[in-house]
Design a protein around this motif. Sequence first.
Motif, mmCIF file in Angstrom:
data_model
loop_
_atom_site.group_PDB
_atom_site.id
_atom_site.type_symbol
_atom_site.label_atom_id
_atom_site.label_comp_id
_atom_site.label_asym_id
_atom_site.label_seq_id
_atom_site.Cartn_x
_atom_site.Cartn_y
_atom_site.Cartn_z
ATOM 1 N N VAL A 166 0.840 -1.206 0.000
ATOM 2 C CA VAL A 166 0.000 0.000 0.000
ATOM 3 C C VAL A 166 0.876 1.257 0.000
ATOM 4 O O VAL A 166 0.644 2.211 -0.759
ATOM 5 N N THR A 167 1.895 1.268 0.861
ATOM 6 C CA THR A 167 2.789 2.428 0.932
ATOM 7 C C THR A 167 3.508 2.647 -0.395
ATOM 8 O O THR A 167 3.637 3.774 -0.884
ATOM 9 N N HIS A 168 3.979 1.552 -1.001
ATOM 10 C CA HIS A 168 4.698 1.663 -2.273
ATOM 11 C C HIS A 168 3.798 2.204 -3.381
ATOM 12 O O HIS A 168 4.216 3.059 -4.171
ATOM 13 N N ARG A 169 2.559 1.716 -3.456
ATOM 14 C CA ARG A 169 1.672 2.190 -4.520
ATOM 15 C C ARG A 169 1.392 3.676 -4.379
ATOM 16 O O ARG A 169 1.270 4.390 -5.382
ATOM 17 N N ARG A 176 -4.118 5.444 -4.739
ATOM 18 C CA ARG A 176 -4.831 5.259 -3.465
ATOM 19 C C ARG A 176 -5.648 3.969 -3.570
ATOM 20 O O ARG A 176 -6.855 4.015 -3.813
ATOM 21 N N PRO A 177 -4.992 2.831 -3.413
ATOM 22 C CA PRO A 177 -5.702 1.555 -3.599
ATOM 23 C C PRO A 177 -6.896 1.432 -2.661
ATOM 24 O O PRO A 177 -6.827 1.788 -1.496
ATOM 25 N N LYS A 178 -7.980 0.913 -3.203
ATOM 26 C CA LYS A 178 -9.178 0.701 -2.407
ATOM 27 C C LYS A 178 -9.792 -0.622 -2.845
ATOM 28 O O LYS A 178 -10.027 -0.841 -4.027
ATOM 29 N N GLY A 179 -10.023 -1.491 -1.905
ATOM 30 C CA GLY A 179 -10.600 -2.782 -2.232
ATOM 31 C C GLY A 179 -9.992 -3.869 -1.375
ATOM 32 O O GLY A 179 -9.415 -3.603 -0.320
ATOM 33 N N ARG A 180 -10.098 -5.094 -1.846
ATOM 34 C CA ARG A 180 -9.604 -6.234 -1.076
ATOM 35 C C ARG A 180 -8.298 -6.745 -1.669
ATOM 36 O O ARG A 180 -8.202 -7.015 -2.864
ATOM 37 N N LEU A 196 -7.128 -8.567 3.206
ATOM 38 C CA LEU A 196 -7.122 -7.245 3.819
ATOM 39 C C LEU A 196 -8.074 -6.326 3.072
ATOM 40 O O LEU A 196 -8.149 -6.348 1.835
ATOM 41 N N ASP A 197 -8.797 -5.515 3.824
ATOM 42 C CA ASP A 197 -9.610 -4.454 3.237
ATOM 43 C C ASP A 197 -8.788 -3.176 3.275
ATOM 44 O O ASP A 197 -8.344 -2.751 4.352
ATOM 45 N N ILE A 198 -8.570 -2.575 2.115
ATOM 46 C CA ILE A 198 -7.621 -1.469 1.989
ATOM 47 C C ILE A 198 -8.355 -0.186 1.640
ATOM 48 O O ILE A 198 -9.179 -0.152 0.712
ATOM 49 N N VAL A 199 -8.081 0.875 2.370
ATOM 50 C CA VAL A 199 -8.426 2.229 1.963
ATOM 51 C C VAL A 199 -7.104 2.980 1.966
ATOM 52 O O VAL A 199 -6.588 3.354 3.020
ATOM 53 N N GLY A 200 -6.505 3.134 0.789
ATOM 54 C CA GLY A 200 -5.131 3.626 0.698
ATOM 55 C C GLY A 200 -5.022 5.129 0.759
ATOM 56 O O GLY A 200 -5.970 5.842 1.064
ATOM 57 N N GLY A 201 -3.830 5.607 0.452
ATOM 58 C CA GLY A 201 -3.549 7.030 0.507
ATOM 59 C C GLY A 201 -2.440 7.331 1.481
ATOM 60 O O GLY A 201 -1.756 6.440 1.994
ATOM 61 N N GLU A 202 -2.246 8.618 1.755
ATOM 62 C CA GLU A 202 -1.171 9.023 2.659
ATOM 63 C C GLU A 202 -1.392 8.485 4.058
ATOM 64 O O GLU A 202 -0.453 8.209 4.794
ATOM 65 N N ASN A 370 5.830 -7.757 -6.266
ATOM 66 C CA ASN A 370 6.752 -6.921 -5.509
ATOM 67 C C ASN A 370 5.980 -5.779 -4.872
ATOM 68 O O ASN A 370 4.883 -5.434 -5.311
ATOM 69 N N ALA A 371 6.574 -5.229 -3.836
ATOM 70 C CA ALA A 371 6.008 -4.074 -3.144
ATOM 71 C C ALA A 371 7.076 -2.977 -3.092
ATOM 72 O O ALA A 371 7.333 -2.368 -2.065
ATOM 73 N N GLY A 372 7.714 -2.770 -4.244
ATOM 74 C CA GLY A 372 8.850 -1.861 -4.302
ATOM 75 C C GLY A 372 10.146 -2.586 -4.032
ATOM 76 O O GLY A 372 11.231 -2.048 -4.235
ATOM 77 N N VAL A 373 10.026 -3.817 -3.556
ATOM 78 C CA VAL A 373 11.174 -4.692 -3.298
ATOM 79 C C VAL A 373 10.797 -6.081 -3.803
ATOM 80 O O VAL A 373 9.664 -6.323 -4.192
ATOM 81 N N ALA A 374 11.741 -7.003 -3.795
ATOM 82 C CA ALA A 374 11.465 -8.365 -4.228
ATOM 83 C C ALA A 374 10.480 -9.043 -3.283
ATOM 84 O O ALA A 374 10.290 -8.608 -2.145
ATOM 85 N N ALA A 375 9.878 -10.134 -3.777
ATOM 86 C CA ALA A 375 8.848 -10.829 -3.009
ATOM 87 C C ALA A 375 9.341 -11.258 -1.639
ATOM 88 O O ALA A 375 8.612 -11.163 -0.644
ATOM 89 N N ASP A 376 10.607 -11.707 -1.555
ATOM 90 C CA ASP A 376 11.113 -12.188 -0.271
ATOM 91 C C ASP A 376 11.592 -11.056 0.629
ATOM 92 O O ASP A 376 12.072 -11.311 1.735
ATOM 93 N N GLU A 377 11.447 -9.800 0.171
ATOM 94 C CA GLU A 377 11.828 -8.642 0.973
ATOM 95 C C GLU A 377 10.615 -7.805 1.374
ATOM 96 O O GLU A 377 10.758 -6.809 2.097
ATOM 97 N N ALA A 378 9.412 -8.199 0.920
ATOM 98 C CA ALA A 378 8.217 -7.392 1.178
ATOM 99 C C ALA A 378 7.900 -7.302 2.665
ATOM 100 O O ALA A 378 7.503 -6.248 3.168
ATOM 101 N N ILE A 379 8.079 -8.404 3.385
ATOM 102 C CA ILE A 379 7.739 -8.406 4.813
ATOM 103 C C ILE A 379 8.612 -7.431 5.576
ATOM 104 O O ILE A 379 8.122 -6.593 6.347
#
Length: 559
Positions: A166-169, A176-180, A196-202, A370-379
């Motif tokens: 969410v932070t990376h997007r 501002r991701p919104k959804g599941r 997870l239910d996401i309401v993204g943004g700052e 990925n979340a701005g990093v590789a899959a094994d670095e997302a956590i």
Amino acid sequence: MAGRHSHAVGVDFGTSTSLVAERKGRLPATLVPLGVGTQWFPSIAGYDDEDLLVGEDADELPSDQVIRSVKRAITRHDDAVVVAGASGPQRVAADDVIIAILAEIGRRAEAAGRPITDGHDLRLGCPAMWDGQQRSRLLSLATKAGLPVDSSTLIDEPIAAGVAWVTHRFMRYGERPKGRLLVFDMGGGTLDIAVLDIVGGEQPEISVLSALGVDQAGDALDRAVANQLTRMYAKCGVNVWDRAPEEYVDAVLLRAAKTAKERLTQVAEQQILLPRRPMGEVPVLTYHKEQLEEAFRPQMDRALAMIWAAVRAARLTERGGRSPEQLRATSPAELAQDIDYILLAGGMSRIPYVERRIGRAFPRAQVFDNAGVAADEAIVAGLADTGSYERLNLHRPGFDFVVEWEERGERRQEVLYEAYTPLYTAQQVLNGMFDLGYARHGREFPGPSQGTGVLRVRSTSGEYLSLAYVDGRGTDDRRTMDGITLKFGSSRMAFKLYCDGRVHIRDATGWDLQMRVERWPVIRGRDHAQLVLRSVEGESTVAPTAWYLSKDWAPPHSR
């Protein structure tokens, strides 16, 4: 949203490898170099005579003297692990090994100029499937290893990966991701799936709708590949188990299997060479990516069943309710419509077969590896996030419900519900049981045989919360109280927490109280002083149906 500090450090103590990351302010998270020539540190140990070695030093030992996947001892509630010794296999205290690994992580971070100190937020990951006892054990061991942890330190690993995404997007793309969001986190020791239910943004708000986990992931695939290699050698006329002690052969095959699994994420085939000493002349095998996928297929079939169970369980949180029959009757095609995004996390998600299988099951969802990093670095990137955790809601209480009473002039207390205890098991959802929740009733209800007591809520740091009770007619009619008074002394006493946040309490007089928590909030000491409970009297339920029985894909009906 900024946390308590603008500097955060995350520690991902993994089954196979461990990572540390830090983030300052709104800058991207950066990995702290822990290994010898790598960002990661091997989560392994071993004994050289009487000396306990960790990391790369342990990897130089004979394969049967190496202790791998020691984190699984917490998952399995094991006190000891087995390692080869001069006089045969020996049992070693698992806690001693974990402390040594965690302490070495701290030393290496300090040597890299990034000390793990109290001057920032420190977060430590753990599998979502862990209960309160397992979490407390890791915190205790981390404290003994010199890490500055407390009750607010632990974050569920798939949730951390979701926070990173969410932070990376938002930070990278302004989205501002919104959804599941479905997080599929397959590491070395556990598979964790969270919706997870996401309401993204700052200032993103994240609510955990469901989380399921099983003690089967990368290590299980290594075992399946090792079994394949044994059969391949047998076709060449070689029984590898006759070549050396059983413990040594097993360790060598698992190591070869793990190497092949990792290499085949990038190449189409891998040669298998076993050590000549003491194995002797053993044929060189060529292991192909298609064989890896064949070994992986049964495990991925089970993983997909877990995914559908997690998506079904997420529907249990919805207000208005669905009957158990309706939930069983929901087809995978309909369930797939619930998911907007999928994040693949953990080292095992780097295997292309994972993305193919999951992408095929969710054709309308956007799949991210990925979340701005590789899959094994997302956590670890999510653990190092400087915000987001203040607006986090869980799918189960992260605090205790306790019963207190006076007895012979002294205050007595027993835990009715321990923080992080699962409200249901993965198997219950897989079996189609949907009237799920955590229940204590009759003789299971703690307390004396008669008299009056109080039900209170306690944070994991030991502080009590006030309860704000809203009767359902509006927020203006609110009562604040320290606890709920109960009359003891009857088999009629009952307590149940439901997946949609409902709380049902009945005391010995038959008095009933039904309330709801919109989402179970993260409660960290005095930062959250109040738990808001709303009356749910009069809420309607959905009438049961039975037409799902004709569907061959419906889970079995449990009575």
